[in-house]
Design a protein around this motif. Structure first.
Motif, PDB file in Angstrom:
ATOM      1  N   UNK A 173       4.412  -2.461   2.901  1.00  0.00           N
ATOM      2  CA  UNK A 173       5.017  -2.333   4.035  1.00  0.00           C
ATOM      3  C   UNK A 173       6.146  -2.884   4.063  1.00  0.00           C
ATOM      4  N   UNK A 174       6.027  -4.257   3.838  1.00  0.00           N
ATOM      5  CA  UNK A 174       7.527  -5.098   4.152  1.00  0.00           C
ATOM      6  C   UNK A 174       8.553  -4.434   2.987  1.00  0.00           C
ATOM      7  N   UNK A 175       8.139  -4.147   1.895  1.00  0.00           N
ATOM      8  CA  UNK A 175       9.207  -3.457   0.911  1.00  0.00           C
ATOM      9  C   UNK A 175       9.702  -2.192   1.599  1.00  0.00           C
ATOM     10  N   UNK A 176       8.964  -1.314   2.225  1.00  0.00           N
ATOM     11  CA  UNK A 176       9.636  -0.176   2.972  1.00  0.00           C
ATOM     12  C   UNK A 176      10.462  -0.685   4.018  1.00  0.00           C
ATOM     13  N   UNK A 177      10.001  -1.592   4.927  1.00  0.00           N
ATOM     14  CA  UNK A 177      10.611  -2.195   5.867  1.00  0.00           C
ATOM     15  C   UNK A 177      12.281  -2.683   5.514  1.00  0.00           C
ATOM     16  N   UNK A 178      12.117  -3.462   4.518  1.00  0.00           N
ATOM     17  CA  UNK A 178      13.536  -4.230   4.079  1.00  0.00           C
ATOM     18  C   UNK A 178      14.148  -3.390   3.364  1.00  0.00           C
ATOM     19  N   UNK A 232       9.564   1.611  -1.497  1.00  0.00           N
ATOM     20  CA  UNK A 232      10.838   1.247  -1.725  1.00  0.00           C
ATOM     21  C   UNK A 232      11.642   2.653  -1.597  1.00  0.00           C
ATOM     22  N   UNK A 233      11.119   3.603  -2.222  1.00  0.00           N
ATOM     23  CA  UNK A 233      11.818   5.130  -1.986  1.00  0.00           C
ATOM     24  C   UNK A 233      11.570   5.678  -0.646  1.00  0.00           C
ATOM     25  N   UNK A 234      10.493   5.386  -0.185  1.00  0.00           N
ATOM     26  CA  UNK A 234      10.149   5.862   1.231  1.00  0.00           C
ATOM     27  C   UNK A 234      10.963   5.111   2.451  1.00  0.00           C
TER      28      UNK A 234
END
Length: 190
Positions: free
Chosen positions: A46-51, A101-103
């Motif tokens: 989730x952090x990767x998504x947000x960052x 990351x793509x999302x």
């Protein structure tokens, strides 16, 4: 097409997009658990998504000023649709990280360009009222999606939930073809 009609089609498209995401995301943690992940890995994902989303917001905002918002919204809808199709075949946490990351990228594309096109289509003097109505509709679809997802998960597998989310996101993109972007400030200034 009037400015109000363009705004209504945008509202419908983005409400459908919100619905597609809303039936999937509440059950995302279950998917991470099913492939052997734990809460730490969920947090990292989730952090990767947000960052990624945070990093890309500025770029998509600037690019949409130059190239238009509609194309980015279409790419976000169909890109998200494609990624939802990939989740059921994921077998390891690193694949989840890549998809997140793509999302995040598609999420930044969608959120930034959605807000910009809505601001472009609202009328001066009524902007707050129209944006309030817009977010009212999105919130209704979001709430309905979570409730529908909770009901559907009792009848279908998690994989099918991702497929349903994919189809709904694809339809959201199709609805964008009804949006007339000529009301954007970018094209008004050209």
């Amino acid at each position: 097409m009037s400015r109000a009609e363009a705004l209504k089609w945008t509202m419908l498209s983005q409400s459908v997009m919100t619905f597609g995401a809303g039936i999937v995301f509440p059950f995302y943690l279950i998917h991470v658990k099913e492939i052997g992940g734990d809460f730490t890995e969920f947090g990292i994902a989730y952090g990767l998504f947000t960052l990624c989303s945070a990093y890309m917001n500025r770029w998509f905002g600037k690019s949409s000023d130059r190239y238009g918002r509609k194309a980015f919204l279409l790419a976000a809808a169909w890109g998200t649709s494609l990624l939802f199709l990939l989740f059921p075949i994921v077998t390891s946490i690193w694949q989840i990280y890549v998809l997140q990351v793509l999302l995040g990228m598609f999420g930044a594309m969608q959120k930034t360009c959605e807000k910009a096109i809505v601001a472009d289509m609202t009328e001066e003097g009524r902007r707050g009222e129209q944006i309030g109505s817009y977010h009212f509709m999105l919130s209704l679809f979001s709430g309905a999606a979570v409730m529908a997802g909770g009901w559907l998960i009792d009848f279908f597998t998690l994989d099918i939930m991702f497929y349903i989310g994919s189809v709904v996101s694809f339809v959201s993109g199709c609805l964008l073809f009804c949006v007339d972007e000529r009301f954007s400030r970018r094209s008004d200034l050209s």
